[in-house]
Write a protein that holds these residues in place. Structure first.
Motif, PDB file in Angstrom:
ATOM      1  N   TYR A  67      17.678   9.761  -5.188  1.00 28.19           N
ATOM      2  CA  TYR A  67      17.638  10.169  -6.594  1.00 28.19           C
ATOM      3  C   TYR A  67      18.783  11.130  -6.908  1.00 28.19           C
ATOM      4  O   TYR A  67      19.488  10.974  -7.922  1.00 28.19           O
ATOM      5  CB  TYR A  67      16.300  10.831  -6.920  1.00 28.19           C
ATOM      6  CG  TYR A  67      16.316  11.574  -8.247  1.00 28.19           C
ATOM      7  CD1 TYR A  67      16.096  10.906  -9.439  1.00 28.19           C
ATOM      8  CD2 TYR A  67      16.602  12.941  -8.296  1.00 28.19           C
ATOM      9  CE1 TYR A  67      16.145  11.570 -10.658  1.00 28.19           C
ATOM     10  CE2 TYR A  67      16.653  13.613  -9.503  1.00 28.19           C
ATOM     11  CZ  TYR A  67      16.427  12.929 -10.683  1.00 28.19           C
ATOM     12  OH  TYR A  67      16.495  13.596 -11.881  1.00 28.19           O
ATOM     13  N   LEU A  68      18.974  12.129  -6.059  1.00 30.75           N
ATOM     14  CA  LEU A  68      20.019  13.127  -6.299  1.00 30.75           C
ATOM     15  C   LEU A  68      21.403  12.491  -6.275  1.00 30.75           C
ATOM     16  O   LEU A  68      22.277  12.869  -7.068  1.00 30.75           O
ATOM     17  CB  LEU A  68      19.920  14.247  -5.261  1.00 30.75           C
ATOM     18  CG  LEU A  68      18.701  15.162  -5.402  1.00 30.75           C
ATOM     19  CD1 LEU A  68      18.640  16.143  -4.236  1.00 30.75           C
ATOM     20  CD2 LEU A  68      18.731  15.924  -6.725  1.00 30.75           C
ATOM     21  N   ALA A  69      21.624  11.530  -5.368  1.00 31.65           N
ATOM     22  CA  ALA A  69      22.914  10.848  -5.319  1.00 31.65           C
ATOM     23  C   ALA A  69      23.143  10.058  -6.608  1.00 31.65           C
ATOM     24  O   ALA A  69      24.238  10.097  -7.187  1.00 31.65           O
ATOM     25  CB  ALA A  69      22.977   9.926  -4.103  1.00 31.65           C
ATOM     26  N   GLY A  70      22.110   9.347  -7.067  1.00 28.88           N
ATOM     27  CA  GLY A  70      22.229   8.605  -8.316  1.00 28.88           C
ATOM     28  C   GLY A  70      22.457   9.523  -9.509  1.00 28.88           C
ATOM     29  O   GLY A  70      23.274   9.232 -10.388  1.00 28.88           O
ATOM     30  N   TYR A  71      21.751  10.638  -9.515  1.00 31.87           N
ATOM     31  CA  TYR A  71      21.897  11.617 -10.603  1.00 31.87           C
ATOM     32  C   TYR A  71      23.322  12.173 -10.625  1.00 31.87           C
ATOM     33  O   TYR A  71      23.934  12.315 -11.695  1.00 31.87           O
ATOM     34  CB  TYR A  71      20.885  12.743 -10.410  1.00 31.87           C
ATOM     35  CG  TYR A  71      20.946  13.844 -11.439  1.00 31.87           C
ATOM     36  CD1 TYR A  71      20.296  13.708 -12.666  1.00 31.87           C
ATOM     37  CD2 TYR A  71      21.645  15.022 -11.194  1.00 31.87           C
ATOM     38  CE1 TYR A  71      20.351  14.712 -13.618  1.00 31.87           C
ATOM     39  CE2 TYR A  71      21.707  16.027 -12.140  1.00 31.87           C
ATOM     40  CZ  TYR A  71      21.053  15.875 -13.350  1.00 31.87           C
ATOM     41  OH  TYR A  71      21.123  16.883 -14.287  1.00 31.87           O
ATOM     42  N   LEU A  72      23.857  12.490  -9.443  1.00 24.91           N
ATOM     43  CA  LEU A  72      25.207  13.046  -9.359  1.00 24.91           C
ATOM     44  C   LEU A  72      26.247  12.029  -9.817  1.00 24.91           C
ATOM     45  O   LEU A  72      27.202  12.380 -10.519  1.00 24.91           O
ATOM     46  CB  LEU A  72      25.495  13.499  -7.925  1.00 24.91           C
ATOM     47  CG  LEU A  72      26.857  14.154  -7.676  1.00 24.91           C
ATOM     48  CD1 LEU A  72      27.035  15.374  -8.568  1.00 24.91           C
ATOM     49  CD2 LEU A  72      27.008  14.533  -6.204  1.00 24.91           C
ATOM     50  N   ILE A  73      26.071  10.762  -9.435  1.00 26.64           N
ATOM     51  CA  ILE A  73      27.003   9.722  -9.871  1.00 26.64           C
ATOM     52  C   ILE A  73      26.996   9.603 -11.389  1.00 26.64           C
ATOM     53  O   ILE A  73      28.045   9.613 -12.044  1.00 26.64           O
ATOM     54  CB  ILE A  73      26.642   8.366  -9.226  1.00 26.64           C
ATOM     55  CG1 ILE A  73      26.956   8.374  -7.729  1.00 26.64           C
ATOM     56  CG2 ILE A  73      27.401   7.224  -9.909  1.00 26.64           C
ATOM     57  CD1 ILE A  73      26.477   7.134  -7.011  1.00 26.64           C
ATOM     58  N   GLU A  74      25.806   9.482 -11.971  1.00 25.92           N
ATOM     59  CA  GLU A  74      25.707   9.314 -13.423  1.00 25.92           C
ATOM     60  C   GLU A  74      26.218  10.548 -14.156  1.00 25.92           C
ATOM     61  O   GLU A  74      26.913  10.424 -15.176  1.00 25.92           O
ATOM     62  CB  GLU A  74      24.258   9.027 -13.820  1.00 25.92           C
ATOM     63  CG  GLU A  74      24.037   8.850 -15.306  1.00 25.92           C
ATOM     64  CD  GLU A  74      24.824   7.694 -15.887  1.00 25.92           C
ATOM     65  OE1 GLU A  74      25.318   7.820 -17.034  1.00 25.92           O
ATOM     66  OE2 GLU A  74      24.956   6.662 -15.201  1.00 25.92           O
ATOM     67  N   LYS A  75      25.901  11.730 -13.658  1.00 27.10           N
ATOM     68  CA  LYS A  75      26.348  12.964 -14.308  1.00 27.10           C
ATOM     69  C   LYS A  75      27.863  13.068 -14.263  1.00 27.10           C
ATOM     70  O   LYS A  75      28.502  13.506 -15.237  1.00 27.10           O
ATOM     71  CB  LYS A  75      25.717  14.174 -13.599  1.00 27.10           C
ATOM     72  CG  LYS A  75      25.637  15.420 -14.463  1.00 27.10           C
ATOM     73  CD  LYS A  75      24.617  15.236 -15.574  1.00 27.10           C
ATOM     74  CE  LYS A  75      24.402  16.500 -16.372  1.00 27.10           C
ATOM     75  NZ  LYS A  75      23.496  16.292 -17.521  1.00 27.10           N
ATOM     76  N   SER A  76      28.457  12.655 -13.140  1.00 26.70           N
ATOM     77  CA  SER A  76      29.914  12.713 -13.011  1.00 26.70           C
ATOM     78  C   SER A  76      30.582  11.738 -13.971  1.00 26.70           C
ATOM     79  O   SER A  76      31.528  12.095 -14.693  1.00 26.70           O
ATOM     80  CB  SER A  76      30.328  12.392 -11.568  1.00 26.70           C
ATOM     81  OG  SER A  76      29.747  13.291 -10.656  1.00 26.70           O
ATOM     82  N   LEU A  77      30.086  10.501 -14.000  1.00 33.42           N
ATOM     83  CA  LEU A  77      30.679   9.499 -14.885  1.00 33.42           C
ATOM     84  C   LEU A  77      30.428   9.825 -16.353  1.00 33.42           C
ATOM     85  O   LEU A  77      31.185   9.399 -17.226  1.00 33.42           O
ATOM     86  CB  LEU A  77      30.130   8.117 -14.546  1.00 33.42           C
ATOM     87  CG  LEU A  77      30.513   7.576 -13.158  1.00 33.42           C
ATOM     88  CD1 LEU A  77      29.833   6.240 -12.889  1.00 33.42           C
ATOM     89  CD2 LEU A  77      32.027   7.420 -13.034  1.00 33.42           C
ATOM     90  N   ALA A  78      29.356  10.587 -16.628  1.00 34.46           N
ATOM     91  CA  ALA A  78      29.068  10.966 -18.015  1.00 34.46           C
ATOM     92  C   ALA A  78      30.165  11.847 -18.593  1.00 34.46           C
ATOM     93  O   ALA A  78      30.382  11.860 -19.810  1.00 34.46           O
ATOM     94  CB  ALA A  78      27.719  11.684 -18.102  1.00 34.46           C
ATOM     95  N   VAL A  79      30.852  12.595 -17.718  1.00 35.54           N
ATOM     96  CA  VAL A  79      31.934  13.449 -18.202  1.00 35.54           C
ATOM     97  C   VAL A  79      33.024  12.596 -18.842  1.00 35.54           C
ATOM     98  O   VAL A  79      33.657  12.994 -19.820  1.00 35.54           O
ATOM     99  CB  VAL A  79      32.509  14.305 -17.053  1.00 35.54           C
ATOM    100  CG1 VAL A  79      33.663  15.179 -17.551  1.00 35.54           C
ATOM    101  CG2 VAL A  79      31.421  15.188 -16.456  1.00 35.54           C
TER     102      VAL A  79
END
Length: 308
Positions: A67-79
């Motif tokens: 979950y944390l890896a997926g969250y970090l990926i999405e949060k990064s790409l959201a920038v």
């Protein structure tokens, strides 16, 4: 990993409740200050990490890490979304006090559309394992393309979606407060705010094509893919108002995001030969984004003024 229906119901209830709270907190149109954006960003990030802790405690360390890896990926790409939103709002001259309203409905639409994408992607991967290689190759290509065009300017004027909307939907040329539609001379007309909303939704669909396969690289659980996506997207509005004025300083961010996409793409391509540990994925993704941000801020910092 089997997730009971009640868990889905609880998550959806929490998401809807937070959207209602956000809508009530911003029911009056106003310019979002940096302080307010920082406060809401902290709330959304805290909520996302709290949910990650719940996943870790109830479903185990492996699920929590995924979950944390997926969250970090999405949060990064959201920038990267923030870059595009800033350009869209600038091109359409959207009043600052109306930008939150557009992003709110944009996020609601994004959650619904991504739920459909995730459900479809999970069903396809469950039936056709070889699609992992297709997704992996696509992400490698997307990362390479992002790196090659990292300095390219986004120009909405030539976008086919914009031309289609303007040709098909009768519209006014001026904003009318917070309205998406107005009635003039017995005709229902769209305001420019509606066109902006359509543009934001289409932009999110394009970004979802990258981010959702990237999250499938770290977990193939629809529950974890959706929740990591949802909790990251919920904070997108606050992130925009926090970073929009600083985007010119993130000169190496696209290079870092391109590296993330290439890494997760390669991870999918070698999944049957070596399953990259989730902890290593977290470290690599955090390093790519962290180095890009630090290098950007160092490269764009103002030189110290000489003291007299």
């Amino acid at each position: 990993m089997v997730v009971p229906p009640w868990a889905w119901l609880v998550v959806l209830t929490v998401i809807v409740a937070m959207l209602v709270i956000d809508l009530l907190a911003h029911r009056k149109d106003h310019v979002i200050s940096a302080r307010e954006a920082a406060t809401w960003s902290a709330v959304w990030v805290g909520l996302g990490l709290l949910f990650g802790g719940v996943v870790w405690a109830t479903l185990g360390a492996q699920a929590g890490s995924e979950y944390l890896a997926g969250y970090l990926i999405e949060k990064s790409l959201a920038v990267d979304n923030v870059f595009i939103f800033a350009l869209i709002f600038g091109y359409f001259a959207v009043p600052r006090e109306l930008q939150h309203r557009v992003l709110f409905y944009g996020v609601v639409g994004a959650l619904v559309m991504r739920a459909g994408f995730i459900a479809g992607g999970a069903a396809l991967l469950d039936r056709f394992h070889w699609l992992l290689y297709v997704f992996g190759a696509f992400l490698v290509f997307t990362g390479w393309r992002m790196y090659r065009h990292r300095h390219a300017e986004f120009d909405p004027s030539g976008n086919p979606v914009l031309r289609l909307v303007r040709r098909v939907v009768p519209s006014t040329s001026e904003y009318d407060g917070r309205r998406f539609w107005v009635r003039r001379g017995g005709r229902l007309l769209a305001t420019p705010l509606f066109t902006v909303l359509v543009f934001v939704e289409v932009t999110d669909i394009i970004f979802a094509v990258d981010s959702i396969p990237a999250i499938f690289a770290v977990t193939q659980s629809p529950f974890l893919v959706f929740t990591s996506n949802a909790f990251a997207i919920l904070g997108l509005r606050a992130l925009y108002f926090l970073l929009a004025e600083l985007m010119h300083r993130f000169v190496y961010l696209k290079t870092g995001l391109a590296a993330v996409l290439v890494f997760v793409g390669v991870k999918m391509l070698v999944i049957d030969l070596w399953k990259v540990p989730v902890a290593l994925s977290l470290a690599v993704i955090a390093a790519c984004v962290g180095v890009a941000v630090v290098a950007s801020l160092r490269a764009t910092r103002e030189p110290a003024r000489p003291t007299s």
